[in-house]
Design a protein around this motif. Sequence first.
Motif, short mmCIF file in Angstrom:
data_model
loop_
_atom_site.label_atom_id
_atom_site.label_comp_id
_atom_site.label_asym_id
_atom_site.label_seq_id
_atom_site.Cartn_x
_atom_site.Cartn_y
_atom_site.Cartn_z
N VAL A 134 -27.10 65.58 66.39
CA VAL A 134 -26.46 66.36 65.32
C VAL A 134 -25.89 65.42 64.27
O VAL A 134 -25.06 64.56 64.57
CB VAL A 134 -25.34 67.27 65.87
N VAL A 135 -26.36 65.60 63.04
CA VAL A 135 -25.81 64.87 61.90
C VAL A 135 -25.04 65.91 61.08
O VAL A 135 -25.61 66.93 60.68
CB VAL A 135 -26.93 64.23 61.05
N LYS B 65 -35.54 64.21 66.58
CA LYS B 65 -35.23 65.55 66.05
C LYS B 65 -33.74 65.57 65.63
O LYS B 65 -32.89 65.03 66.34
CB LYS B 65 -35.51 66.59 67.14
N ILE B 66 -33.47 66.20 64.48
CA ILE B 66 -32.08 66.23 63.98
C ILE B 66 -31.66 67.66 63.63
O ILE B 66 -32.41 68.40 62.99
CB ILE B 66 -31.94 65.36 62.69
N ILE B 67 -30.45 68.01 64.05
CA ILE B 67 -29.81 69.24 63.54
C ILE B 67 -28.87 68.77 62.44
O ILE B 67 -28.08 67.84 62.66
CB ILE B 67 -28.99 69.95 64.64
N PHE B 68 -28.95 69.40 61.26
CA PHE B 68 -28.06 69.02 60.17
C PHE B 68 -27.11 70.19 59.87
O PHE B 68 -27.54 71.30 59.58
CB PHE B 68 -28.85 68.65 58.90
N ALA B 69 -25.79 69.92 59.93
CA ALA B 69 -24.79 70.96 59.67
C ALA B 69 -23.76 70.43 58.67
O ALA B 69 -23.59 69.21 58.56
CB ALA B 69 -24.09 71.33 60.99
N PRO B 70 -23.00 71.28 57.97
CA PRO B 70 -23.21 72.71 57.87
C PRO B 70 -23.84 73.13 56.54
O PRO B 70 -23.97 74.32 56.30
CB PRO B 70 -21.76 73.26 57.94
N ASP B 71 -24.28 72.16 55.69
CA ASP B 71 -24.73 72.55 54.35
C ASP B 71 -26.26 72.67 54.26
O ASP B 71 -26.97 71.66 54.24
CB ASP B 71 -24.22 71.52 53.32
N ARG B 72 -26.74 73.92 54.12
CA ARG B 72 -28.20 74.12 54.07
C ARG B 72 -28.81 73.54 52.78
O ARG B 72 -29.96 73.11 52.78
CB ARG B 72 -28.56 75.61 54.19
N ASN B 73 -28.05 73.52 51.69
CA ASN B 73 -28.60 73.00 50.43
C ASN B 73 -28.76 71.48 50.49
O ASN B 73 -29.82 70.96 50.16
CB ASN B 73 -27.72 73.39 49.24
#
Length: 334
Positions: A130-131, A165-173
């Motif tokens: 998680v980044v 593999k990376i999960i990026f939170a919390p800004d979708r833009n």
Amino acid sequence: MNTVEQATKQLMTKGYMDMKIPEGIDLVAEINRMRKEKNAVILAHYYQSGEIQDLADYLGDSLQLARAAAKTNADLIVFCGVHFMAETAKIINPTKKVILPDTQAGCSLADACSGEALRDFRKQYPDAIVVSYINCDASVKAESDIIVTSSNAEHIINSIPKEQKIIFAPDRNLGRYLNQVCQREMILWDGSCIVHEAFSLERIAQQMAENPNAKLIAHPEAQEDLLRMAHFIGSTSRLLEYVEKDKANEFIVATEEGILHKMEKIAPNKKLIPALVQDESCHCSECFFMKLNTLEKLYLCMKYELPEIVIEENLRLKALDSLNRMLELSKTIA
Ligand code: 13P
Ligand code: SF4
């Protein structure tokens, strides 16, 4: 609950309404006097009001302010920004007392994700790291492996092996933008900044037509369509640098309007046009949260040394890990 906690609670529920400021007082002189007397340092973000920016010992973007908080010798850190920024300062430098003029100064991005929700979410992707963008609270930082800011995100993500593999939170833009520039397929959390999503494509297109020599510059928290139109995309400090150094003389600025105060100072002869938002009755792109901090509250906050940022130690240590990784991985970034 001790006296400080009680007073903090009162401030959080009632604000400063019961606290009187003596009439005729010179707020700036008093703030300067207290700064010396209390060995305090005032850190301010570029989205603060001009009068607060002018008082700051350090003015900067999220990364610069986190670094300033880490290395200060002051006893008291007065953080003129939003809550997650002051909280970051406390996580990084826990022996200092950190105060924030208004604890209600939140952030729509930080509100979009909780540590608990992120912990549940990552269970679906057991092989992902998680980044998280620094615009999140301590519980999210504690659940993250690495923190990034808009100044160092591209550099840090590029340093992670492509197959990871990376999960990026919390800004979708910002996440979508980084996926594009870093050629990744990060899994994105669905949060956004209410300020940067308020810009109007149509009205900005009109501004561009009316100012054909102007370059559109935007913060990566803005939406995809706007970023596609932009001549330059960057964090607040990169936008400032760009306006100062670029040959163009006119810029349409698509980020929070507080940045114009500094931009006007470093590029006094350039025409700076704040990008228009969807609400036609309003010209501004103000972050309501950032602007909760006022000179009066700054004075009261320094006088009473309240409200203070307090973090539970276990949580702080977990959040510190991901922040330290960021500081380590972005050592070479100015
Ligand atoms: P930076 O100043 O790090 O670009 O961050 C922008 C922002 O939205 C802060 O809330
Ligand atoms: Fe949060 Fe957006 Fe305000 Fe920055 S401008 S503090 S991201 S709401």
